[in-house]
Design an enzyme around this catalytic site. Structure first.
Site, PDB file in Angstrom:
ATOM      1  N   SER A   1       0.812  -1.218   0.000  1.00 23.35           N
ATOM      2  CA  SER A   1       0.000   0.000   0.000  1.00 23.35           C
ATOM      3  C   SER A   1       0.844   1.266   0.000  1.00 23.35           C
ATOM      4  O   SER A   1       0.432   2.296  -0.542  1.00 23.35           O
ATOM      5  CB  SER A   1      -0.932   0.005   1.215  1.00 23.35           C
ATOM      6  OG  SER A   1      -0.196  -0.141   2.417  1.00 23.35           O
TER       7      SER A   1
ATOM      8  N   ASP B   1      -6.561   7.603   8.074  1.00 26.85           N
ATOM      9  CA  ASP B   1      -6.582   6.348   8.839  1.00 26.85           C
ATOM     10  C   ASP B   1      -5.510   6.289   9.924  1.00 26.85           C
ATOM     11  O   ASP B   1      -5.432   5.319  10.663  1.00 26.85           O
ATOM     12  CB  ASP B   1      -6.465   5.134   7.900  1.00 26.85           C
ATOM     13  CG  ASP B   1      -5.106   5.007   7.220  1.00 26.85           C
ATOM     14  OD1 ASP B   1      -4.193   5.817   7.511  1.00 26.85           O
ATOM     15  OD2 ASP B   1      -4.960   4.086   6.396  1.00 26.85           O
TER      16      ASP B   1
ATOM     17  N   HIS C   1      -1.387   5.193   7.286  1.00 24.72           N
ATOM     18  CA  HIS C   1      -0.662   5.479   6.056  1.00 24.72           C
ATOM     19  C   HIS C   1      -0.320   6.968   5.968  1.00 24.72           C
ATOM     20  O   HIS C   1      -1.028   7.793   6.542  1.00 24.72           O
ATOM     21  CB  HIS C   1      -1.500   5.071   4.840  1.00 24.72           C
ATOM     22  CG  HIS C   1      -1.740   3.605   4.733  1.00 24.72           C
ATOM     23  ND1 HIS C   1      -2.826   2.987   5.311  1.00 24.72           N
ATOM     24  CD2 HIS C   1      -1.016   2.621   4.137  1.00 24.72           C
ATOM     25  CE1 HIS C   1      -2.772   1.686   5.060  1.00 24.72           C
ATOM     26  NE2 HIS C   1      -1.684   1.444   4.359  1.00 24.72           N
TER      27      HIS C   1
END
Length: 341
Positions: free
Chosen positions: A78, A240, A243
């Site tokens: 990610s 979040d 990240h």
């Protein structure tokens, strides 16, 4: 895997980390094990589920320069995909592509093959796809999920080394950003934070050895962005809290850019090192992990360590930042730089 499946899986990662910690520490008391499990549950609750997959930024950057495009592939998890940002230009791939295009004055064709939630065992499939594009340069960011999923370290490192070896055999230059320090993530509290930091560093050192032996170069990320993230978490993290934000990704790209330019053979001032040393590879790997922002590259039977101007005199938190805001500031991005297709 759907976005919902991927994000739900991510929410259970720290439960697995806590279970690993409980089983890994000899003589751990039931109270200590319970504490780790509670901390993992707290982290899972604090870090909300992500809402959407990262935007794609595939296409040609700098078409105005003409000539054959540099084929760039972005592989990994990610962090390579740009999870947590909302616009294509904010993703690491777009930032790298724009930066390379501007400095080489050549077009760059970007293919983002990174997969959200990927562990190192997924790299063979990404490399299969990458080789179809005959890449000139591959940038890999991987490792965080191997820590949170309790992947076998030897297997994870072997998959990474094999990926680099295959890409090098195809004539592709490779730069790897090693496993970041998961202990720098604020929702994770001690002692779980300390264990996550230790496992992250151990994996990063092993990754460095495997990549350099396979002919690639590494840049240690570690807790390089830690001071900035601690000073301004709202700006540096995405919603979040796990990240990076667009600003966070831009900073990470900026610390890897000197190595990317050096591996492409440019004489651009950004690729001129201010410190250099040659050591045995295991020693270089260990030192690089402890000195985030360090490049490690093959040098015959040895390993060459380099640090660039960004890291020369001041810590990353105080380092000069190019003009502009957020992702645009790292490379001077303008919409005209990007052509889809």
């Amino acid at each position: 895997m759907s976005t919902i499946d991927a994000t739900s899986s991510a929410h259970w990662r720290w439960i697995r980390v806590a279970a690993r910690a409980a089983g890994a520490v000899a003589g751990l008391t039931a109270i200590s094990a319970g504490l780790l499990m509670r901390q993992a549950a707290d982290a899972r609750r604090i870090i909300p589920m992500a809402e959407a997959p990262p935007p794609r930024g595939d296409g040609v950057y700098g078409a105005k320069f003409g000539g054959r495009p540099v084929n760039l592939v972005i592989l990994g998890d990610s962090s390579a995909a740009g999870y947590g940002v909302h616009r294509p230009r904010e993703t690491p791939g777009a930032l790298f592509a724009t930066g390379v295009s501007r400095r080489l004055r050549r077009p760059v064709r970007l293919h983002r093959l990174a997969v959200v939630g990927s562990v190192s065992a997924g790299l063979p499939y990404q490399v299969d796809a990458a080789c179809e594009y005959e890449p000139d340069l591959a940038i890999i960011l991987i490792g965080g999920n191997d820590v949170t999923h309790f992947s076998a370290r030897d297997a994870a490192v072997r998959h990474l080394g094999d990926a680099v070896r295959r890409l090098r055999a195809a004539g592709c230059r490779v730069v790897v950003g090693t496993c970041p320090d998961l202990g720098a993530i604020q929702p994770i509290k001690p002692p779980l934070r300390w264990l996550a930091r230790r496992w992250s560093r151990q994996l990063a050192a092993a990754q460095t050895i495997a990549v350099v032996e396979a002919g690639g170069r590494t840049v240690s990320l570690g807790n390089l962005l830690g001071p900035m993230f601690e000073a301004d978490p709202v700006r540096m993290y995405s919603s979040d809290r796990f990240h990076p934000s667009a600003e966070g990704y831009a900073r990470a790209v900026s610390v890897m850019m000197p190595t990317v330019m050096a591996v492409l053979g440019t004489e651009d001032r950004v690729a001129i090192p201010v410190a250099e040393d040659v050591r045995a590879l295991p020693e270089a790997a260990d030192k690089a992990v402890r000195s985030p922002g360090t490049e490690v590259a093959p040098a015959g039977p040895w390993a060459r360590m380099r640090r660039y101007r960004w890291f020369s005199a001041r810590p990353a938190a105080a380092a000069p930042v190019p003009s502009g805001d957020s992702a645009a500031g790292a490379v001077g991005y303008t919409p005209e730089d990007h052509q889809v297709g």
